[in-house]
Motif scaffolding. Structure first.
Motif, PDB file in Angstrom:
ATOM      1  N   GLU A  35     -16.933  -1.451 -20.213  1.00  0.00           N
ATOM      2  CA  GLU A  35     -15.740  -0.906 -19.585  1.00  0.00           C
ATOM      3  C   GLU A  35     -16.030   0.497 -19.081  1.00  0.00           C
ATOM      4  O   GLU A  35     -16.683   1.295 -19.768  1.00  0.00           O
ATOM      5  CB  GLU A  35     -14.582  -0.855 -20.584  1.00  0.00           C
ATOM      6  CG  GLU A  35     -14.142  -2.212 -21.106  1.00  0.00           C
ATOM      7  CD  GLU A  35     -12.973  -2.104 -22.076  1.00  0.00           C
ATOM      8  OE1 GLU A  35     -12.045  -1.304 -21.776  1.00  0.00           O
ATOM      9  OE2 GLU A  35     -12.992  -2.779 -23.106  1.00  0.00           O
ATOM     10  N   LYS A  36     -15.562   0.794 -17.899  1.00  0.00           N
ATOM     11  CA  LYS A  36     -15.772   2.110 -17.309  1.00  0.00           C
ATOM     12  C   LYS A  36     -15.203   3.188 -18.218  1.00  0.00           C
ATOM     13  O   LYS A  36     -14.095   3.063 -18.744  1.00  0.00           O
ATOM     14  CB  LYS A  36     -15.107   2.176 -15.927  1.00  0.00           C
ATOM     15  CG  LYS A  36     -15.421   3.458 -15.172  1.00  0.00           C
ATOM     16  CD  LYS A  36     -14.817   3.428 -13.772  1.00  0.00           C
ATOM     17  CE  LYS A  36     -15.162   4.705 -13.000  1.00  0.00           C
ATOM     18  NZ  LYS A  36     -14.587   4.681 -11.626  1.00  0.00           N
ATOM     19  N   GLY A  37     -15.989   4.241 -18.417  1.00  0.00           N
ATOM     20  CA  GLY A  37     -15.538   5.355 -19.230  1.00  0.00           C
ATOM     21  C   GLY A  37     -15.798   5.218 -20.709  1.00  0.00           C
ATOM     22  O   GLY A  37     -15.504   6.134 -21.475  1.00  0.00           O
ATOM     23  N   LYS A  38     -16.352   4.051 -21.119  1.00  0.00           N
ATOM     24  CA  LYS A  38     -16.639   3.829 -22.537  1.00  0.00           C
ATOM     25  C   LYS A  38     -18.141   3.643 -22.750  1.00  0.00           C
ATOM     26  O   LYS A  38     -18.913   3.582 -21.794  1.00  0.00           O
ATOM     27  CB  LYS A  38     -15.874   2.608 -23.040  1.00  0.00           C
ATOM     28  CG  LYS A  38     -14.364   2.769 -23.011  1.00  0.00           C
ATOM     29  CD  LYS A  38     -13.663   1.585 -23.657  1.00  0.00           C
ATOM     30  CE  LYS A  38     -12.158   1.787 -23.690  1.00  0.00           C
ATOM     31  NZ  LYS A  38     -11.469   0.640 -24.360  1.00  0.00           N
ATOM     32  N   ALA A  61     -20.003   7.217 -23.443  1.00  0.00           N
ATOM     33  CA  ALA A  61     -18.769   7.146 -22.657  1.00  0.00           C
ATOM     34  C   ALA A  61     -18.849   8.145 -21.514  1.00  0.00           C
ATOM     35  O   ALA A  61     -19.300   9.280 -21.682  1.00  0.00           O
ATOM     36  CB  ALA A  61     -17.570   7.457 -23.543  1.00  0.00           C
ATOM     37  N   GLY A  62     -18.430   7.708 -20.326  1.00  0.00           N
ATOM     38  CA  GLY A  62     -18.461   8.582 -19.169  1.00  0.00           C
ATOM     39  C   GLY A  62     -19.852   8.858 -18.640  1.00  0.00           C
ATOM     40  O   GLY A  62     -20.058   9.824 -17.898  1.00  0.00           O
ATOM     41  N   TYR A  63     -20.792   8.004 -18.987  1.00  0.00           N
ATOM     42  CA  TYR A  63     -22.189   8.176 -18.557  1.00  0.00           C
ATOM     43  C   TYR A  63     -22.290   8.391 -17.049  1.00  0.00           C
ATOM     44  O   TYR A  63     -21.700   7.665 -16.253  1.00  0.00           O
ATOM     45  CB  TYR A  63     -22.988   6.938 -18.969  1.00  0.00           C
ATOM     46  CG  TYR A  63     -24.330   6.784 -18.301  1.00  0.00           C
ATOM     47  CD1 TYR A  63     -25.379   7.646 -18.591  1.00  0.00           C
ATOM     48  CD2 TYR A  63     -24.551   5.743 -17.385  1.00  0.00           C
ATOM     49  CE1 TYR A  63     -26.615   7.493 -17.987  1.00  0.00           C
ATOM     50  CE2 TYR A  63     -25.781   5.573 -16.784  1.00  0.00           C
ATOM     51  CZ  TYR A  63     -26.813   6.454 -17.080  1.00  0.00           C
ATOM     52  OH  TYR A  63     -28.043   6.288 -16.478  1.00  0.00           O
ATOM     53  N   ASP A  64     -23.039   9.424 -16.692  1.00  0.00           N
ATOM     54  CA  ASP A  64     -23.256   9.777 -15.290  1.00  0.00           C
ATOM     55  C   ASP A  64     -24.759   9.977 -15.103  1.00  0.00           C
ATOM     56  O   ASP A  64     -25.339  10.909 -15.663  1.00  0.00           O
ATOM     57  CB  ASP A  64     -22.496  11.060 -14.961  1.00  0.00           C
ATOM     58  CG  ASP A  64     -22.651  11.506 -13.513  1.00  0.00           C
ATOM     59  OD1 ASP A  64     -23.533  10.979 -12.804  1.00  0.00           O
ATOM     60  OD2 ASP A  64     -21.897  12.405 -13.092  1.00  0.00           O
TER      61      ASP A  64
END
Length: 343
Positions: A35-38, A61-64
């Motif tokens: 899930e996006k952001g996790k 979470a929030g991997y960039d």
């Protein structure tokens, strides 16, 4: 630890847990989707000395990918695979902000290599170097902030890998199992009188393999409820319940080629441990019958930049793999250790 009929029934009900998880993870709280952001999981494959290695990478979470994150290699126990406790700790460390990798050892699990279940120390150590190779090139990883963590046999091999691989800036173990010492001397030094006899058996097994004969295996392929119940309380009974009941997975087995003993019995995790000059954290359960191996290794690491022996009171060896109150203590300690040393 005594196993009741009810506990056995409950354990048996989870034998097929891997079938209900798309990533075949068997630990409690395992990821079932990204899930996006996790925290997310990324199955990967890469080659190591011509062998295909299968691994899971966990991202915070929030991997960039344009940012830089510290990373940690997680080496699984003997007989274990990435979907069990190695994955559990890798996921928790990702929750703390690290990119982590848990890979199946070469010749084991979903990774390639023949004969299957070959279990040679040099291969297990090279697997850890290989995880470092791969994760240091992963998008977003700061290769200058790389840590190593190993559980059980993976802990012993992590000690060995960190002796020479200075990419690892901090080193941690949990319930460290010195595979060479145990294969040579027996568990708790119970087989000192049969070392030469067992070396002869391993030698004969290798000769038979080379001649094209049947490959011989040591260890346990399967176990009945009655056999578990009759096993003395401690590491092996708890291990049978964990690996063959509560956290069973078809890729996980206690088997290893008998010929592997030629290498295992001449190896020791503490040999040249003085080469470790990185910060070192060693953790073990206070009620663990394997704690003596951590107690032996810890004082020999005389050149560690800093070192700490952390005892998880009340925990047995296998309980550190899964029991929430013990896992949380280990994770809290790891978070503080790596935060301090992977700046």
């Amino acid at each position: 630890m005594l196993i009741t009929t009810t506990e056995m029934a409950n354990a048996q009900s989870t034998e097929k847990r891997y079938e209900t998880n798309p990533y075949t993870l068997v630990y409690e709280g395992a990821l079932t989707n990204n899930e996006k952001g996790k925290v997310n999981i990324h199955p990967v494959k890469y080659k190591l000395n011509g062998i295909e290695i299968v691994a899971n990478v966990y991202t915070p979470a929030g991997y960039d990918a344009s940012k830089k994150y510290p990373a940690i290699t997680v080496a699984h126990p003997n007989g274990g695979i990435k979907e069990q406790t190695a994955g559990l700790y890798a996921q928790h460390l990702a929750e703390a902000g690290y990119i982590t990798i848990a890979a199946d050892a070469s010749y084991q699990g979903a990774s390639g290599g023949e004969p299957r279940h070959t279990d040679k120390p040099q291969f297990r150590t090279e697997d850890i170097h290989g995880m470092a190779d791969f994760i240091s090139q992963y998008p977003g990883v700061d290769a200058n902030r790389l840590g190593a963590f190993g559980i059980c046999g993976g802990g012993g091999y992590t000690l060995k890998a960190a002796q020479s691989d200075k990419r690892f800036k901090a080193v941690a173990t949990l319930s460290m199992f010195n595979s060479g010492e145990v294969r040579r001397n027996g568990f708790k030094n119970s087989q000192l009188n049969t070392i030469e006899e067992r070396l002869k058996q391993a030698t004969d097994a290798r000769a038979q393999e080379i001649a094209g004969g049947e490959i011989l295996f040591s260890g346990v392929a399967s176990v009945t409820d009655e056999e578990i119940a009759k096993t003395p309380a401690g590491l092996y009974r708890d291990g049978y319940a964990y690996y063959y009941r509560s956290h069973a997975h078809p890729n996980s087995t206690f088997l290893y080629t008998t010929s592997s003993l030629l290498d295992l019995m001449a190896w020791d995790a503490t040999d040249q441990i003085e080469l470790i000059d990185q910060p070192l954290l060693m953790m073990a359960g206070g009620n663990s019958d394997t704690k003596y191996m951590t107690d032996e290794a810890f004082p020999k690491a005389v050149n560690a930049k800093s070192k700490e022996l952390f005892v998880i009171e009340g925990a047995a060896h296998i309980e550190t793999y899964w029991k929430p109150e013990y896992v949380s203590q280990a994770v809290d300690k790891l978070e503080g250790f790596f935060k301090e040393n992977l700046k």
